[in-house]
Design a protein around this motif. Structure first.
Motif, PDB file in Angstrom:
ATOM      1  N   GLN A 145       0.821  -1.212   0.000  1.00 36.26           N
ATOM      2  CA  GLN A 145       0.000   0.000   0.000  1.00 36.26           C
ATOM      3  C   GLN A 145       0.858   1.267   0.000  1.00 36.26           C
ATOM      4  O   GLN A 145       0.627   2.205   0.750  1.00 36.26           O
ATOM      5  CB  GLN A 145      -0.972  -0.004   1.184  1.00 36.26           C
ATOM      6  N   LEU A 146       1.877   1.281  -0.865  1.00 38.41           N
ATOM      7  CA  LEU A 146       2.708   2.468  -1.026  1.00 38.41           C
ATOM      8  C   LEU A 146       1.973   3.488  -1.876  1.00 38.41           C
ATOM      9  O   LEU A 146       1.226   3.135  -2.786  1.00 38.41           O
ATOM     10  CB  LEU A 146       4.028   2.093  -1.702  1.00 38.41           C
ATOM     11  N   ASP A 147       2.178   4.759  -1.574  1.00 42.05           N
ATOM     12  CA  ASP A 147       1.509   5.783  -2.379  1.00 42.05           C
ATOM     13  C   ASP A 147       2.221   5.942  -3.728  1.00 42.05           C
ATOM     14  O   ASP A 147       3.299   5.397  -3.961  1.00 42.05           O
ATOM     15  CB  ASP A 147       1.432   7.113  -1.633  1.00 42.05           C
ATOM     16  N   ARG A 148       1.593   6.705  -4.612  1.00 43.62           N
ATOM     17  CA  ARG A 148       2.088   6.826  -5.993  1.00 43.62           C
ATOM     18  C   ARG A 148       3.506   7.401  -6.034  1.00 43.62           C
ATOM     19  O   ARG A 148       4.362   6.923  -6.784  1.00 43.62           O
ATOM     20  CB  ARG A 148       1.125   7.709  -6.792  1.00 43.62           C
ATOM     21  N   ASP A 149       3.769   8.421  -5.208  1.00 44.32           N
ATOM     22  CA  ASP A 149       5.092   9.043  -5.204  1.00 44.32           C
ATOM     23  C   ASP A 149       6.163   8.061  -4.753  1.00 44.32           C
ATOM     24  O   ASP A 149       7.280   8.058  -5.295  1.00 44.32           O
ATOM     25  CB  ASP A 149       5.089  10.274  -4.294  1.00 44.32           C
ATOM     26  N   GLU A 150       5.844   7.229  -3.762  1.00 45.12           N
ATOM     27  CA  GLU A 150       6.819   6.256  -3.264  1.00 45.12           C
ATOM     28  C   GLU A 150       7.095   5.178  -4.305  1.00 45.12           C
ATOM     29  O   GLU A 150       8.231   4.731  -4.467  1.00 45.12           O
ATOM     30  CB  GLU A 150       6.303   5.627  -1.963  1.00 45.12           C
ATOM     31  N   LEU A 151       6.051   4.754  -5.023  1.00 46.67           N
ATOM     32  CA  LEU A 151       6.233   3.763  -6.088  1.00 46.67           C
ATOM     33  C   LEU A 151       7.171   4.296  -7.172  1.00 46.67           C
ATOM     34  O   LEU A 151       8.054   3.578  -7.660  1.00 46.67           O
ATOM     35  CB  LEU A 151       4.884   3.389  -6.702  1.00 46.67           C
ATOM     36  N   PHE A 152       6.996   5.570  -7.540  1.00 40.75           N
ATOM     37  CA  PHE A 152       7.861   6.162  -8.554  1.00 40.75           C
ATOM     38  C   PHE A 152       9.272   6.347  -8.017  1.00 40.75           C
ATOM     39  O   PHE A 152      10.252   6.147  -8.757  1.00 40.75           O
ATOM     40  CB  PHE A 152       7.286   7.506  -9.023  1.00 40.75           C
TER      41      PHE A 152
ATOM     42  N   GLY B  89      10.931   3.172  -8.236  1.00 45.45           N
ATOM     43  CA  GLY B  89      10.932   2.603  -9.584  1.00 45.45           C
ATOM     44  C   GLY B  89      10.098   1.346  -9.696  1.00 45.45           C
ATOM     45  O   GLY B  89      10.405   0.458 -10.496  1.00 45.45           O
ATOM     46  N   LEU B  90       9.009   1.265  -8.920  1.00 44.07           N
ATOM     47  CA  LEU B  90       8.174   0.068  -8.897  1.00 44.07           C
ATOM     48  C   LEU B  90       6.858   0.250  -9.636  1.00 44.07           C
ATOM     49  O   LEU B  90       5.985  -0.610  -9.566  1.00 44.07           O
ATOM     50  CB  LEU B  90       7.873  -0.334  -7.440  1.00 44.07           C
ATOM     51  N   HIS B  91       6.708   1.363 -10.346  1.00 50.43           N
ATOM     52  CA  HIS B  91       5.449   1.625 -11.040  1.00 50.43           C
ATOM     53  C   HIS B  91       5.283   0.764 -12.287  1.00 50.43           C
ATOM     54  O   HIS B  91       4.178   0.584 -12.783  1.00 50.43           O
ATOM     55  CB  HIS B  91       5.340   3.102 -11.417  1.00 50.43           C
ATOM     56  N   LEU B  92       6.384   0.211 -12.818  1.00 47.34           N
ATOM     57  CA  LEU B  92       6.317  -0.700 -13.963  1.00 47.34           C
ATOM     58  C   LEU B  92       6.544  -2.118 -13.455  1.00 47.34           C
ATOM     59  O   LEU B  92       7.675  -2.591 -13.367  1.00 47.34           O
ATOM     60  CB  LEU B  92       7.369  -0.317 -15.015  1.00 47.34           C
ATOM     61  N   SER B  93       5.464  -2.798 -13.095  1.00 47.68           N
ATOM     62  CA  SER B  93       5.577  -4.073 -12.390  1.00 47.68           C
ATOM     63  C   SER B  93       6.070  -5.222 -13.275  1.00 47.68           C
ATOM     64  O   SER B  93       6.466  -6.263 -12.775  1.00 47.68           O
ATOM     65  CB  SER B  93       4.221  -4.461 -11.781  1.00 47.68           C
ATOM     66  N   ASP B  94       6.030  -5.042 -14.611  1.00 52.19           N
ATOM     67  CA  ASP B  94       6.429  -6.141 -15.492  1.00 52.19           C
ATOM     68  C   ASP B  94       7.814  -5.932 -16.103  1.00 52.19           C
ATOM     69  O   ASP B  94       8.174  -6.578 -17.072  1.00 52.19           O
ATOM     70  CB  ASP B  94       5.396  -6.327 -16.615  1.00 52.19           C
ATOM     71  N   GLY B  95       8.604  -5.043 -15.531  1.00 52.99           N
ATOM     72  CA  GLY B  95       9.890  -4.724 -16.124  1.00 52.99           C
ATOM     73  C   GLY B  95      11.088  -5.289 -15.399  1.00 52.99           C
ATOM     74  O   GLY B  95      12.188  -4.763 -15.531  1.00 52.99           O
ATOM     75  N   PHE B  96      10.910  -6.368 -14.633  1.00 48.23           N
ATOM     76  CA  PHE B  96      12.003  -6.907 -13.836  1.00 48.23           C
ATOM     77  C   PHE B  96      12.268  -8.368 -14.190  1.00 48.23           C
ATOM     78  O   PHE B  96      11.352  -9.190 -14.240  1.00 48.23           O
ATOM     79  CB  PHE B  96      11.689  -6.784 -12.341  1.00 48.23           C
ATOM     80  N   ASP B  97      13.540  -8.677 -14.387  1.00 50.33           N
ATOM     81  CA  ASP B  97      13.931 -10.042 -14.759  1.00 50.33           C
ATOM     82  C   ASP B  97      13.613 -11.048 -13.667  1.00 50.33           C
ATOM     83  O   ASP B  97      13.315 -12.216 -13.945  1.00 50.33           O
ATOM     84  CB  ASP B  97      15.435 -10.100 -15.067  1.00 50.33           C
ATOM     85  N   TYR B  98      13.691 -10.618 -12.407  1.00 55.24           N
ATOM     86  CA  TYR B  98      13.500 -11.547 -11.296  1.00 55.24           C
ATOM     87  C   TYR B  98      12.040 -11.984 -11.124  1.00 55.24           C
ATOM     88  O   TYR B  98      11.762 -12.895 -10.344  1.00 55.24           O
ATOM     89  CB  TYR B  98      13.987 -10.928  -9.986  1.00 55.24           C
ATOM     90  N   VAL B  99      11.108 -11.333 -11.811  1.00 50.64           N
ATOM     91  CA  VAL B  99       9.697 -11.723 -11.705  1.00 50.64           C
ATOM     92  C   VAL B  99       9.109 -12.052 -13.072  1.00 50.64           C
ATOM     93  O   VAL B  99       7.889 -12.131 -13.213  1.00 50.64           O
ATOM     94  CB  VAL B  99       8.848 -10.624 -11.013  1.00 50.64           C
ATOM     95  N   ALA B 100       9.970 -12.234 -14.055  1.00 55.64           N
ATOM     96  CA  ALA B 100       9.478 -12.535 -15.404  1.00 55.64           C
ATOM     97  C   ALA B 100       8.844 -13.919 -15.445  1.00 55.64           C
ATOM     98  O   ALA B 100       9.406 -14.894 -14.952  1.00 55.64           O
ATOM     99  CB  ALA B 100      10.628 -12.464 -16.404  1.00 55.64           C
ATOM    100  N   CYS B 101       7.639 -14.008 -15.990  1.00 57.70           N
ATOM    101  CA  CYS B 101       6.947 -15.295 -16.106  1.00 57.70           C
ATOM    102  C   CYS B 101       5.848 -15.171 -17.155  1.00 57.70           C
ATOM    103  O   CYS B 101       5.429 -14.075 -17.522  1.00 57.70           O
ATOM    104  CB  CYS B 101       6.361 -15.722 -14.758  1.00 57.70           C
ATOM    105  N   ASP B 102       5.350 -16.327 -17.629  1.00 59.64           N
ATOM    106  CA  ASP B 102       4.287 -16.308 -18.632  1.00 59.64           C
ATOM    107  C   ASP B 102       2.942 -16.011 -17.967  1.00 59.64           C
ATOM    108  O   ASP B 102       2.822 -15.928 -16.748  1.00 59.64           O
ATOM    109  CB  ASP B 102       4.239 -17.636 -19.393  1.00 59.64           C
ATOM    110  N   SER B 103       1.904 -15.860 -18.782  1.00 58.09           N
ATOM    111  CA  SER B 103       0.600 -15.420 -18.273  1.00 58.09           C
ATOM    112  C   SER B 103      -0.031 -16.432 -17.319  1.00 58.09           C
ATOM    113  O   SER B 103      -0.623 -16.052 -16.305  1.00 58.09           O
ATOM    114  CB  SER B 103      -0.348 -15.141 -19.441  1.00 58.09           C
ATOM    115  N   SER B 104       0.098 -17.724 -17.608  1.00 59.72           N
ATOM    116  CA  SER B 104      -0.513 -18.736 -16.735  1.00 59.72           C
ATOM    117  C   SER B 104       0.163 -18.753 -15.374  1.00 59.72           C
ATOM    118  O   SER B 104      -0.499 -18.864 -14.336  1.00 59.72           O
ATOM    119  CB  SER B 104      -0.424 -20.124 -17.392  1.00 59.72           C
TER     120      SER B 104
END
Length: 242
Positions: free
Chosen positions: A114-121, A124-139
């Motif tokens: 529950q971080l606010d928008r400014d803290e997410l930016f 650098g967590l506002h782009l949740s699909d841009g990290f190699d450590y959490v890359a996975c397919d849709s299923s």
């Protein structure tokens, strides 16, 4: 234990995916229930501490969507009346075969903290699909989402994970420092290497390292000392993957 005056031990052991963590969770809940006095907070804190440790040590694995990758020692202390007087939790082993798809990273990127928008930016967590450590397919992503929902609200009386951290005495400032460290790990996982003119490893995109340095409060040139002299790109890539 009260009758014989001797310490008792329970060991949960077995192959991966055999249900050790689930059995341990149910056992711990019963021990906390039986040993808690009326309106006592200690039993509640014990369960919430277990949930925090589970989040930090849980990883999505092919054979089990909620595999625990840690070895855990838990000590419950009782008074002479058989009521819970204290507890101690020690992690004595952590599997380091891979850093990908640790549940705590997905939890953070889904903003269950529950971080606010400014803290997410800022992190650098506002782009949740841009990290190699959490890359996975849709299923797999859908499976992880379901697992997170179960961990967050597995029971109507349970708190969210951020509130669980608060319940065990971790204050807001310390929680945000913890989230910042997790964000740093995620960004470091995106740092890529290339060979320089001498065949040694060098950071391919300094911009990524600049951001990590800003979060860590460390000058980028200091972070750029990633490989001792004579180490090539293959050695550094291996260290990054492991």
């Amino acid at each position: 234990m009260r009758r014989m005056g001797e310490d008792q031990a329970i060991i949960f052991s077995g192959p991966r995916g055999s249900g050790k963590s689930r059995s341990y969770h149910h056992c711990l809940g019963q021990l906390a229930l039986m040993g808690s006095a009326k309106k006592a907070l200690l039993g509640h804190q014990l369960i919430q501490a277990h949930r925090v440790v589970e989040l930090l040590g849980c990883q999505d694995y092919e054979a089990s969507p909620r595999a625990t990758r840690i070895g855990l020692y838990q000590e419950l202390q009782y008074n002479r009346k058989g009521k819970l007087a204290g507890f101690k939790t020690l992690i004595y082993h952590k599997e380091l075969t891979t850093a990908t798809n640790n549940m705590v990273f997905h939890w953070l990127l889904a903003n269950h903290a529950q971080l606010d928008r400014d803290e997410l930016f800022r992190l650098g967590l506002h782009l949740s699909d841009g990290f190699d450590y959490v890359a996975c397919d849709s299923s797999r992503s859908r499976r992880i989402t379901r697992t997170l929902e179960e961990m967050e609200m597995g029971h109507p009386c349970q708190l969210g994970m951020d509130a669980a951290l608060k319940a065990v005495g971790i204050r807001k400032r310390a929680r945000h420092h913890m989230y910042q460290v997790l964000a740093i790990i995620l960004h470091l996982g995106n740092v890529e290497f290339a060979s320089d003119s001498d065949g040694k490893a060098a950071v391919a995109e300094m911009q990524r390292l600049d951001f990590v340095g800003e979060l860590m409060g460390v000058p980028t040139p200091s972070l750029n000392l990633l490989s001792p002299p004579g180490h090539g790109i293959l050695a550094v890539s291996y260290a990054r993957c492991c």
